[in-house]
Design an enzyme around this catalytic site. Sequence first.
Site, short mmCIF file in Angstrom:
data_model
loop_
_atom_site.label_atom_id
_atom_site.label_comp_id
_atom_site.label_asym_id
_atom_site.label_seq_id
_atom_site.Cartn_x
_atom_site.Cartn_y
_atom_site.Cartn_z
N ARG A 156 0.85 -1.22 0.00
CA ARG A 156 0.00 0.00 0.00
C ARG A 156 0.87 1.25 0.00
O ARG A 156 0.58 2.23 0.69
CB ARG A 156 -0.93 0.04 1.22
CG ARG A 156 -1.80 -1.13 1.39
CD ARG A 156 -2.94 -1.17 0.37
NE ARG A 156 -3.77 -2.32 0.67
CZ ARG A 156 -3.56 -3.53 0.17
NH1 ARG A 156 -2.58 -3.74 -0.70
NH2 ARG A 156 -4.32 -4.52 0.51
N SER B 1 -12.02 1.02 3.52
CA SER B 1 -11.26 0.83 4.77
C SER B 1 -10.76 2.17 5.27
O SER B 1 -10.07 2.89 4.55
CB SER B 1 -10.05 -0.06 4.51
OG SER B 1 -10.46 -1.28 3.97
N GLU C 59 -5.94 5.10 6.39
CA GLU C 59 -5.67 4.90 4.96
C GLU C 59 -6.29 6.07 4.19
O GLU C 59 -5.81 6.48 3.15
CB GLU C 59 -6.29 3.58 4.51
CG GLU C 59 -6.05 3.30 3.06
CD GLU C 59 -6.57 1.94 2.61
OE1 GLU C 59 -6.11 0.93 3.15
OE2 GLU C 59 -7.42 1.92 1.72
P1 NAP Z 1 -9.75 -9.54 4.56
O1 NAP Z 1 -9.80 -10.35 3.30
O2 NAP Z 1 -10.63 -9.88 5.69
O3 NAP Z 1 -8.24 -9.50 5.06
C1 NAP Z 1 -7.90 -8.76 6.22
C2 NAP Z 1 -6.39 -8.74 6.35
O4 NAP Z 1 -5.88 -10.07 6.41
C3 NAP Z 1 -5.69 -8.04 5.22
O5 NAP Z 1 -4.61 -7.32 5.77
C4 NAP Z 1 -5.17 -9.18 4.38
O6 NAP Z 1 -3.95 -8.84 3.77
C5 NAP Z 1 -4.91 -10.25 5.40
N1 NAP Z 1 -5.07 -11.57 4.80
C6 NAP Z 1 -6.22 -12.31 4.71
N2 NAP Z 1 -5.97 -13.48 4.10
C7 NAP Z 1 -4.65 -13.51 3.81
C8 NAP Z 1 -3.78 -14.46 3.17
N3 NAP Z 1 -4.24 -15.64 2.73
N4 NAP Z 1 -2.47 -14.12 3.03
C9 NAP Z 1 -2.01 -12.95 3.48
N5 NAP Z 1 -2.76 -12.02 4.08
C10 NAP Z 1 -4.07 -12.28 4.25
O7 NAP Z 1 -9.88 -7.99 4.22
P2 NAP Z 1 -11.09 -7.07 3.81
O8 NAP Z 1 -11.00 -5.86 4.64
O9 NAP Z 1 -12.37 -7.81 3.65
O10 NAP Z 1 -10.59 -6.66 2.34
C11 NAP Z 1 -10.57 -7.60 1.28
C12 NAP Z 1 -9.33 -7.38 0.46
O11 NAP Z 1 -9.34 -6.07 -0.11
C13 NAP Z 1 -8.04 -7.50 1.27
O12 NAP Z 1 -7.06 -8.08 0.46
C14 NAP Z 1 -7.73 -6.05 1.57
O13 NAP Z 1 -6.38 -5.80 1.83
C15 NAP Z 1 -8.18 -5.39 0.27
N6 NAP Z 1 -8.43 -3.95 0.39
C16 NAP Z 1 -7.56 -3.12 -0.23
C17 NAP Z 1 -7.70 -1.77 -0.15
C18 NAP Z 1 -6.70 -0.90 -0.85
O14 NAP Z 1 -5.90 -1.35 -1.62
N7 NAP Z 1 -6.72 0.36 -0.60
C19 NAP Z 1 -8.76 -1.23 0.56
C20 NAP Z 1 -9.65 -2.09 1.17
C21 NAP Z 1 -9.47 -3.47 1.10
P3 NAP Z 1 -3.87 -7.89 2.48
O15 NAP Z 1 -4.21 -6.52 2.95
O16 NAP Z 1 -2.43 -8.02 2.08
O17 NAP Z 1 -4.79 -8.44 1.48
#
Ligand code: NAP
Length: 341
Positions: free
Chosen positions: A163, A235, A330
């Site tokens: 990020r 987020s 963020e």
């Molecule tokens: P989520 O899937 O519940 O995941 C929450 C956290 O756990 C994130 O930090 C995710 O890492 C980590 N995680 C879950 N499974 C993983 C795996 N197999 N290996 C490594 N790390 C893992 O999150 P959510 O809030 O519902 O969001 C869904 C996805 O959208 C996530 O990947 C999240 O990061 C992404 N997202 C991105 C942005 C952005 O780019 N600005 C904003 C909102 C959500 P990661 O963050 O590395 O995925």
Amino acid sequence: MTIRRDVSLRPFNSFGLEAKSRFFVALEHPDDLLHLMQQDVWHEPRMVLGGGSNVLFAGDFDGLILHNRLQGRELLHQDAESVVLRVASGENWHCLVQDCVEQGWSGLENLALIPGSVGAAPMQNIGAYGAELQDCCQSVSVCFFRDGGHAELSREQCRFGYRDSIFKHELKDKCLITAVTLRLHRRFQPNLRYAALQQHLQAGRQPTLREVFDAVVTIRQSKLPDPAVLGNAGSFFKNPVIAADQAEQLRAQFPGIPLFVQAGQHKVPAAWLIEQCGWKGKRLGAVGAYEKQPLVLVNYGGASGAELLELAGRIRRSVYERFGIVLEPEVNIIGGKLAEV
Ligand code: NAP
């Protein structure tokens, strides 16, 4: 190109907050920026606004907002393996992902439904479900504010991280991202690293590109509120990355804590920390932490930026008191700041 005064920013931020900008200009052509640089208004404090999906206006903006509406796509190269596509930065990210999937070009499907513009994607190297922009990004075109000069930054020069990118550091407020060049694949290799995605797909056979895209859309729609219905900016906080020894201590103290290892460091889902502190679904007046995903703060209608800041500050303090972790926003906060923990 018209420079407008005292413009309401409400239609331009996904929280739906009322705030005004003293000056406002819509950039529809790269040359608009060069013309603007000749004018007195250029010396006002400046801010680039894309989709407005990652910003909290805690007050009016006493300066010039550059609203990025640059549009256009150009197919630069194609062969049996890949296509190289240059996309103007004011295009909507999700529409781009959808169109690429329809063409059978893969690489962006795990990043479906991330709100915002194409130009915002390299800023924070958007990522979801095990994919990141940097996996497909070949270069980023910029126009420098100092002299209007153009440059094409290679992926390496963008210094992408988790990020993170050069646009949050050395190049912060120094340039406008005008276009992003992507290398996409014609042969589909699904990225199903994340359990959440696997669970939505049929086991035992390889899913199609369309199926992966649809699964990401379904998961996100089931957890995230639609900003057209409930104001939000996705987020609110980053998922914190902590050192291994702190992770060990936390694991001993809170055996259920989810931790994901990344380059020797540990990621903790911010949503889990917030939920543990009792914020999930909690409402304070016109604002609250969303019932299905507490990392998303929402405006139930008529909220002010100050109310959202207050809620974010309280959440941050309680997470710090319980876990010793400082959540970092963020979302870009304009015209105010979060209380220190
Ligand atoms: P989520 O899937 O519940 O995941 C929450 C956290 O756990 C994130 O930090 C995710 O890492 C980590 N995680 C879950 N499974 C993983 C795996 N197999 N290996 C490594 N790390 C893992 O999150 P959510 O809030 O519902 O969001 C869904 C996805 O959208 C996530 O990947 C999240 O990061 C992404 N997202 C991105 C942005 C952005 O780019 N600005 C904003 C909102 C959500 P990661 O963050 O590395 O995925």
